[in-house]
Design an enzyme around this catalytic site. Structure first.
Site, PDB file in Angstrom:
ATOM      1  CG  HIS A  49      47.489  31.005  45.003  1.00 26.01           C
ATOM      2  ND1 HIS A  49      49.008  31.490  44.598  1.00 26.01           N
ATOM      3  CD2 HIS A  49      47.808  30.458  45.879  1.00 26.01           C
ATOM      4  CE1 HIS A  49      49.356  32.562  45.146  1.00 26.01           C
ATOM      5  NE2 HIS A  49      48.959  31.730  45.940  1.00 26.01           N
ATOM      6  CG  PHE A  50      44.390  34.333  44.300  1.00 26.24           C
ATOM      7  CD1 PHE A  50      44.414  33.641  45.904  1.00 26.24           C
ATOM      8  CD2 PHE A  50      45.259  34.896  44.029  1.00 26.24           C
ATOM      9  CE1 PHE A  50      44.488  33.679  46.847  1.00 26.24           C
ATOM     10  CE2 PHE A  50      47.184  34.739  45.165  1.00 26.24           C
ATOM     11  CZ  PHE A  50      45.659  34.282  46.550  1.00 26.24           C
TER      12      PHE A  50
END
Length: 151
Positions: A49-50
């Site tokens: 994420h991410f």
């Protein structure tokens, strides 16, 4: 009242990777709390994420507010525990008006400010805010349920 990580771990059942409070700066039992979460690139959620632009998931910011609310809700005026944590469950059961205003990234220090709006033996309501460098990054109204594990 202040708490270090040992005092926090004495009061919350959460452990890595779900313990989201590192320090308590101020606490007025039954009323309010100011707590800190140091956000590190080593957090497991940043793996996905991410990978190209790591951002702390908003739901975990809300979870950190809920953990902060548990700390001051279960601490009595003398700094002791109001209940036996091994026999009591504290559930996040409602989130209203959640707003995520700015991304929280590795290196940020999340300041969590939570105030009680209503406390009872079974349902509690709170107003939570999260700030980074004095700027509001998230806010939400939280509702938590307190249940005995012996029922």
């Amino acid at each position: 009242m202040e708490l270090d990580i040992k005092g926090i771990m004495d009061r919350l059942p959460h452990r890595y990777p779900m313990l989201l409070i590192d320090r308590v700066l101020e606490m007025v039992p039954g009323k309010s709390i100011v707590a800190i979460k140091n956000v590190s690139i080593n957090e497991p959620f940043f793996t996905g994420h991410f990978p190209h632009h790591p951002v702390m998931p908003g739901v975990l910011i809300v979870e950190a507010m809920a953990q902060a609310s548990a700390l001051f809700s279960f601490t009595d005026e003398n700094g002791g525990l109001k209940c036996d944590g091994a026999k009591t469950a504290y559930y996040l059961v409602g989130i209203d008006g959640a707003r995520f205003r700015k991304p929280v990234v590795p290196g940020d220090q999340l300041r969590l400010e939570v105030e009680a709006e209503r406390l009872s033996r079974t349902i509690c309501k709170y107003q939570g805010r999260a700030l980074v460098d004095g700027q509001l990054v998230a806010e939400a109204k939280l509702m938590c349920a307190i249940r005995s594990l012996e029922e």
